[in-house]
Design a protein around this motif. Structure first.
Motif, PDB file in Angstrom:
ATOM      1  N   SER A 283      40.217  89.606  17.930  1.00  0.00           N
ATOM      2  CA  SER A 283      39.273  88.657  18.484  1.00  0.00           C
ATOM      3  C   SER A 283      38.018  88.344  17.394  1.00  0.00           C
ATOM      4  N   ILE A 284      37.637  87.216  17.340  1.00  0.00           N
ATOM      5  CA  ILE A 284      36.579  86.885  16.339  1.00  0.00           C
ATOM      6  C   ILE A 284      35.635  86.136  17.197  1.00  0.00           C
ATOM      7  N   ILE A 285      34.226  86.692  17.377  1.00  0.00           N
ATOM      8  CA  ILE A 285      33.310  86.023  18.238  1.00  0.00           C
ATOM      9  C   ILE A 285      32.230  85.849  17.455  1.00  0.00           C
ATOM     10  N   PHE A 286      31.569  84.555  17.672  1.00  0.00           N
ATOM     11  CA  PHE A 286      30.564  83.980  17.092  1.00  0.00           C
ATOM     12  C   PHE A 286      29.331  84.162  18.108  1.00  0.00           C
ATOM     13  N   ILE A 287      28.326  84.586  17.548  1.00  0.00           N
ATOM     14  CA  ILE A 287      27.347  84.837  18.146  1.00  0.00           C
ATOM     15  C   ILE A 287      26.211  83.639  17.725  1.00  0.00           C
ATOM     16  N   ASN A 288      26.124  82.462  18.547  1.00  0.00           N
ATOM     17  CA  ASN A 288      25.555  81.336  17.861  1.00  0.00           C
ATOM     18  C   ASN A 288      24.223  81.192  18.532  1.00  0.00           C
ATOM     19  N   SER A 289      23.771  79.898  18.747  1.00  0.00           N
ATOM     20  CA  SER A 289      22.432  79.611  19.007  1.00  0.00           C
ATOM     21  C   SER A 289      22.273  78.089  19.896  1.00  0.00           C
ATOM     22  N   ASN A 290      21.476  78.101  20.907  1.00  0.00           N
ATOM     23  CA  ASN A 290      21.381  76.855  21.451  1.00  0.00           C
ATOM     24  C   ASN A 290      20.875  75.482  20.437  1.00  0.00           C
ATOM     25  N   THR A 291      20.609  75.809  19.349  1.00  0.00           N
ATOM     26  CA  THR A 291      20.404  74.815  18.161  1.00  0.00           C
ATOM     27  C   THR A 291      21.480  74.274  17.577  1.00  0.00           C
ATOM     28  N   ALA A 292      22.803  74.739  17.967  1.00  0.00           N
ATOM     29  CA  ALA A 292      24.013  73.942  17.698  1.00  0.00           C
ATOM     30  C   ALA A 292      23.998  72.896  18.463  1.00  0.00           C
ATOM     31  N   TYR A 293      23.167  72.724  19.585  1.00  0.00           N
ATOM     32  CA  TYR A 293      23.115  71.451  20.375  1.00  0.00           C
ATOM     33  C   TYR A 293      21.917  70.579  20.275  1.00  0.00           C
ATOM     34  N   ARG A 294      20.707  71.430  19.931  1.00  0.00           N
ATOM     35  CA  ARG A 294      19.412  70.829  19.931  1.00  0.00           C
ATOM     36  C   ARG A 294      18.736  71.155  18.575  1.00  0.00           C
ATOM     37  N   SER A 295      17.666  70.340  18.439  1.00  0.00           N
ATOM     38  CA  SER A 295      16.988  70.821  17.117  1.00  0.00           C
ATOM     39  C   SER A 295      15.622  71.290  17.459  1.00  0.00           C
ATOM     40  N   ILE A 296      14.916  71.982  16.545  1.00  0.00           N
ATOM     41  CA  ILE A 296      13.834  72.290  16.733  1.00  0.00           C
ATOM     42  C   ILE A 296      12.960  72.193  14.892  1.00  0.00           C
ATOM     43  N   PRO A 297      11.666  72.123  15.329  1.00  0.00           N
ATOM     44  CA  PRO A 297      10.966  71.500  14.226  1.00  0.00           C
ATOM     45  C   PRO A 297      11.190  72.270  12.895  1.00  0.00           C
ATOM     46  N   ASP A 298      10.825  71.858  11.759  1.00  0.00           N
ATOM     47  CA  ASP A 298      11.013  72.658  10.465  1.00  0.00           C
ATOM     48  C   ASP A 298      12.246  73.716  10.483  1.00  0.00           C
ATOM     49  N   ARG A 299      13.416  73.278  10.962  1.00  0.00           N
ATOM     50  CA  ARG A 299      14.432  74.446  10.928  1.00  0.00           C
ATOM     51  C   ARG A 299      15.566  73.454  10.680  1.00  0.00           C
ATOM     52  N   ALA A 300      15.563  72.669  10.040  1.00  0.00           N
ATOM     53  CA  ALA A 300      16.877  71.705   9.721  1.00  0.00           C
ATOM     54  C   ALA A 300      18.279  72.335   9.157  1.00  0.00           C
ATOM     55  N   ALA A 301      17.841  73.305   8.210  1.00  0.00           N
ATOM     56  CA  ALA A 301      19.036  74.091   7.825  1.00  0.00           C
ATOM     57  C   ALA A 301      19.914  74.887   8.892  1.00  0.00           C
ATOM     58  N   TYR A 302      18.846  75.609   9.615  1.00  0.00           N
ATOM     59  CA  TYR A 302      19.163  76.513  10.695  1.00  0.00           C
ATOM     60  C   TYR A 302      20.068  75.666  11.924  1.00  0.00           C
ATOM     61  N   CYS A 303      19.346  74.499  12.086  1.00  0.00           N
ATOM     62  CA  CYS A 303      20.201  73.715  13.201  1.00  0.00           C
ATOM     63  C   CYS A 303      21.331  73.182  12.833  1.00  0.00           C
ATOM     64  N   ALA A 304      21.481  72.752  11.341  1.00  0.00           N
ATOM     65  CA  ALA A 304      22.790  72.143  11.047  1.00  0.00           C
ATOM     66  C   ALA A 304      23.566  73.489  10.622  1.00  0.00           C
ATOM     67  N   SER A 305      23.118  74.436  10.391  1.00  0.00           N
ATOM     68  CA  SER A 305      24.299  75.586  10.030  1.00  0.00           C
ATOM     69  C   SER A 305      24.628  76.111  11.543  1.00  0.00           C
ATOM     70  N   LYS A 306      23.938  76.341  12.345  1.00  0.00           N
ATOM     71  CA  LYS A 306      24.592  76.587  13.883  1.00  0.00           C
ATOM     72  C   LYS A 306      25.594  75.563  14.506  1.00  0.00           C
ATOM     73  N   SER A 307      25.223  74.255  14.162  1.00  0.00           N
ATOM     74  CA  SER A 307      26.151  73.145  14.417  1.00  0.00           C
ATOM     75  C   SER A 307      27.542  73.320  13.859  1.00  0.00           C
ATOM     76  N   GLY A 308      27.169  73.614  12.603  1.00  0.00           N
ATOM     77  CA  GLY A 308      28.468  73.806  11.448  1.00  0.00           C
ATOM     78  C   GLY A 308      29.345  75.080  11.943  1.00  0.00           C
TER      79      GLY A 308
END
Length: 171
Positions: free
Chosen positions: A134-159
């Motif tokens: 099993s491979i488990i990814f601990i992700n973030s709700n920023t995979a679905y929504r964005s927050i200010p000054d975190r474009a790279a993080y939000c994009a990376s979690k969606s990715g």
């Protein structure tokens, strides 16, 4: 080969709690951290509390040779990673879109997507040889929504979410 669990970012917080739960359930636990001393200390704490095999590894972000050497060491110790928990992340905090250095931006992408891909691929090879895992990814709700000054993080979690889905099909 004996199965084990490998958890990135497991020296504190969520990652350590995950490692502790596996140790409590009598699993051999390998811990990855950007700091070898912290990984070794966390592994020692789990060993002292649960008397299970533990080992900590210092990890170099986005370094394929480092990933391969860690998985080779695990195999040389008679184990294969049957569960990989991808918990470590670069949070990319306070990266203003207009002023962020492009290398700082790419460090977030390389950590949260590229490095996790390298780890997942290395684990998957052993899992295939041993009949599963099993491979488990601990992700973030920023995979679905964005927050200010975190474009790279939000994009990376969606990715990372897209990569997780693609790997589920590929593997």
């Amino acid at each position: 080969m004996k199965p084990c669990v490998f958890i990135t970012g497991a020296t504190n917080g969520t990652g350590f709690a995950i490692a502790e739960r596996f140790a409590k359930e009598n699993h051999s636990v390998f811990i990855g951290s950007r700091t070898a001393e912290k990984a070794e200390k966390a592994a020692q704490m789990l060993y002292e509390k649960y008397a299970v095999l533990t080992k900590g590894y210092g990890m170099k972000v986005f370094d394929a040779e480092n990933v391969e050497s860690i998985f080779a060491d695990i195999r040389q110790n008679g184990y294969f990673v049957s569960v990989l928990v991808l918990n470590a992340a670069n949070l990319g905090i306070c990266q203003n879109t207009l002023t962020v250095d492009i290398q700082d931006f790419m460090d977030v992408i390389n950590t949260n997507i590229g490095w996790n891909f390298m780890l997942a691929r290395a684990a998957a090879k052993g899992m295939i040889d041993e009949g599963g895992g099993s491979i488990i990814f601990i992700n973030s709700n920023t995979a679905y929504r964005s927050i200010p000054d975190r474009a790279a993080y939000c994009a990376s979690k969606s990715g990372a979410l897209g990569m997780m889905r693609a790997l589920a099909l590929d593997l």
